[in-house]
Motif scaffolding. Structure first.
Motif, PDB file in Angstrom:
ATOM      1  N   THR A 205       7.414   4.891   1.960  1.00  0.00           N
ATOM      2  CA  THR A 205       6.501   5.173   3.066  1.00  0.00           C
ATOM      3  C   THR A 205       6.170   3.901   3.852  1.00  0.00           C
ATOM      4  OG1 THR A 205       4.662   4.969   1.509  1.00  0.00           O
ATOM      5  CG2 THR A 205       5.422   7.196   1.989  1.00  0.00           C
ATOM      6  N   THR A 221       6.211   7.479  -2.059  1.00  0.00           N
ATOM      7  CA  THR A 221       5.761   8.659  -2.796  1.00  0.00           C
ATOM      8  C   THR A 221       6.835   8.934  -3.823  1.00  0.00           C
ATOM      9  OG1 THR A 221       4.705   9.515  -0.822  1.00  0.00           O
ATOM     10  CG2 THR A 221       5.091  11.081  -2.599  1.00  0.00           C
ATOM     11  N   TYR A 223       8.394  11.387  -6.885  1.00  0.00           N
ATOM     12  CA  TYR A 223       8.451  12.766  -7.397  1.00  0.00           C
ATOM     13  C   TYR A 223       9.046  12.696  -8.799  1.00  0.00           C
ATOM     14  CZ  TYR A 223       7.876  13.897  -2.464  1.00  0.00           C
ATOM     15  OH  TYR A 223       7.403  13.970  -1.175  1.00  0.00           O
ATOM     16  N   VAL A 264       3.862  14.637  -8.024  1.00  0.00           N
ATOM     17  CA  VAL A 264       3.957  13.883  -6.775  1.00  0.00           C
ATOM     18  C   VAL A 264       2.860  12.819  -6.818  1.00  0.00           C
ATOM     19  CG1 VAL A 264       3.935  14.036  -4.262  1.00  0.00           C
ATOM     20  CG2 VAL A 264       4.752  15.974  -5.619  1.00  0.00           C
ATOM     21  N   HIS A 265       3.255  11.543  -6.723  1.00  0.00           N
ATOM     22  CA  HIS A 265       2.282  10.478  -6.968  1.00  0.00           C
ATOM     23  C   HIS A 265       2.556   9.280  -6.067  1.00  0.00           C
ATOM     24  CE1 HIS A 265      -0.930   9.410  -9.740  1.00  0.00           C
ATOM     25  NE2 HIS A 265      -0.506   8.159  -9.669  1.00  0.00           N
ATOM     26  N   PRO A 266       1.491   8.586  -5.615  1.00  0.00           N
ATOM     27  CA  PRO A 266       1.739   7.370  -4.830  1.00  0.00           C
ATOM     28  C   PRO A 266       2.259   6.246  -5.723  1.00  0.00           C
ATOM     29  CG  PRO A 266      -0.624   7.685  -5.160  1.00  0.00           C
ATOM     30  CD  PRO A 266       0.059   8.896  -5.738  1.00  0.00           C
TER      31      PRO A 266
END
Ligand SMILES: *[C@@H]1O[C@H](CO)[C@@H](O)[C@H](O)[C@H]1NC(C)=O
Ligand SMILES: *[C@@H]1O[C@H](CO)[C@@H](O)[C@H](O)[C@H]1NC(C)=O
Ligand SMILES: *[C@@H]1O[C@H](CO)[C@@H](O)[C@H](O)[C@H]1NC(C)=O
Ligand SMILES: *[C@@H]1O[C@H](CO)[C@@H](O)[C@H](O)[C@H]1NC(C)=O
Ligand SMILES: *[C@@H]1O[C@H](CO)[C@@H](O)[C@H](O)[C@H]1NC(C)=O
Ligand SMILES: *[C@@H]1O[C@H](CO)[C@@H](O)[C@H](O)[C@H]1NC(C)=O
Length: 353
Positions: A205, A221, A223, A264-266
């Motif tokens: 990102t 991001t 997954y 789903v995680h930063p």
């Protein structure tokens, strides 16, 4: 005709019944002691054999035939010495025996690893032998054997499936018999594992040449697929990041609880610019839009300031390769396309033609 037949019939009755009765009277009277012995044998030997051998055997057999499935397992409040564990399970039987099974302590161990060292002890509540019943347990799990738990986590993290056996001694009370029978509860479960986090995807990102306040120059991001039914509160994780066999930086996943399904995680990372730019300018990556194969393996797991080596050491045992579309993000954020042969020289203009 009827007169002649009737006596015949009564005579037939008489002949068929009378000798038997008379025979028993004589026989039974003479051999009463034999009947008494037979009765005593029945009471003293047969009944106890049924109660002490047959019933427990049937109870054990029915318990062995019962099927245990693990529907969900959650660990939270993970600390170096204990965690809160919650599980939902289902026991299926044919429902033919009405029995109550006492609560018991079950040990859990890896079925396919000798010696069989328990990595957890679970208090199972009392159950019945109903055809279908759910058994849900929530308890604080004290970590007695860190090495065994680490091995279990390693197998769970690495493998597609993991076989775990639950075993404990308990008692069964069959309806109508005022006795407790000792039985062994032993079931092997086949659980889906994390399979080395295969299928993990990273979508960048933000890429910057200068690091932010945390020292990070890369945000994305992530997954992460979790094919298991296990949900784990991990906390703050770091991974070593490799590119083409060389260590190039550190990946951070903060406050991660890995749940079943796709997580789903930063993600934030500190990555050396030099090796990444060099790779982007080299074949075949420069010809493929700058998608680079990064590898990562676990480095540390820290939850609420406390290191959790039983998770970290499991995540250290494997590398997961993830193709990251770095080139496109570099173009977007830095407005640079790195051509084959790298930056500098007239190559840039040739590429544009
Ligand atoms: C067990 O089931 C309940 C009710 O569906 C659910 O709220 C809970 O999250 C489940 N727990 C586990 C450990 O799967
Ligand atoms: C156990 O959890 C399941 C959900 O997984 C729920 O349907 C069931 O009612 C619960 N059973 C008990 C005895 O709490
Ligand atoms: C599971 O993973 C461990 C660690 O990688 C490995 O040693 C073991 O052989 C695997 N077991 C099975 C049954 O796949
Ligand atoms: C992961 O890959 C890197 C580079 O290819 C290698 O140095 C490291 O030993 C690997 N780690 C594991 C656990 O295989
Ligand atoms: C992680 O959780 C802590 C406490 O709940 C919070 O202060 C922190 O901002 C969270 N960090 C991230 C990156 O979400
Ligand atoms: C993760 O690290 C951040 C920053 O150091 C901290 O604020 C947060 O509380 C940590 N989260 C956990 C779950 O330990």
């Amino acid at each position: 005709m009827s007169d002649a037949e009737k006596p015949n019939a009564t005579q037939a009755e008489a002949t068929s019944t009378k000798p038997r009765r008379r025979g028993c009277l004589g026989h039974c009277a003479r051999f009463w002691w034999a009947y008494l012995i037979a009765l005593i044998v029945v009471i003293v030997v047969v009944v106890p054999v049924i109660l002490l051998v047959a019933v427990p055997k049937i109870a054990q057999k029915k318990l062995d035939e019962a099927e245990l499935t693990l529907d969900g397992l959650t660990v939270t409040q993970t600390t170096p010495t204990q965690m809160l564990m919650s599980l939902n399970s289902t026991i299926r039987t044919d429902g033919s025996v009405h029995a109550n099974i006492a609560g018991f302590e079950g040990i859990m161990y890896l079925e396919d690893l000798e010696p069989r060292t328990p990595f957890a002890r679970i208090q199972f509540p009392p159950t019945t032998a109903a055809a279908l019943q759910t058994v849900n347990v929530t308890q604080t799990l004290t970590i007695h054997d860190v090495a065994a738990l680490t091995t279990f986590n390693t197998w769970l993290a690495n493998n597609e499936t993991v076989r775990v056996t639950v075993e404990g001694d308990t008692t069964v009370r069959v309806r109508g018999i005022a006795r407790n029978y000792g039985v062994t509860f032993k079931k092997t479960l086949t659980l889906a594992g994390l399979n080395k986090l295969a299928g993990t995807r990273v979508e960048p990102t933000l890429i910057s040449l200068t690091p932010d306040a945390n020292g990070n120059n890369f945000r994305a991001t992530v997954y992460i697929p979790n094919p298991s039914v296990v949900s784990i509160e991990l906390g703050n994780i770091t991974f070593r990041n490799y590119l083409l066999g060389q260590e190039v930086g550190t990946i951070f996943l903060d406050n991660l609880t890995l749940r079943p399904g796709t997580n789903v995680h930063p993600m934030r990372a500190t990555i050396e610019n030099g090796p990444v730019i060099a790779a982007l300018g080299s074949k075949p990556f420069c010809e493929e839009g700058g998608v680079l194969p990064f590898e990562f393996s676990g480095e540390s797991v820290v939850n609420n300031g406390e290191p959790l080596p039983y998770f970290a050491d499991a995540l250290k045992t494997f590398n997961q390769t993830t193709e990251i579309p770095i080139g496109a993000q570099v173009k977007k954020d830095l407005d640079v396309t790195i051509p084959c042969g790298g930056l500098g020289g007239g190559n840039n203009e040739e590429e544009e033609d």
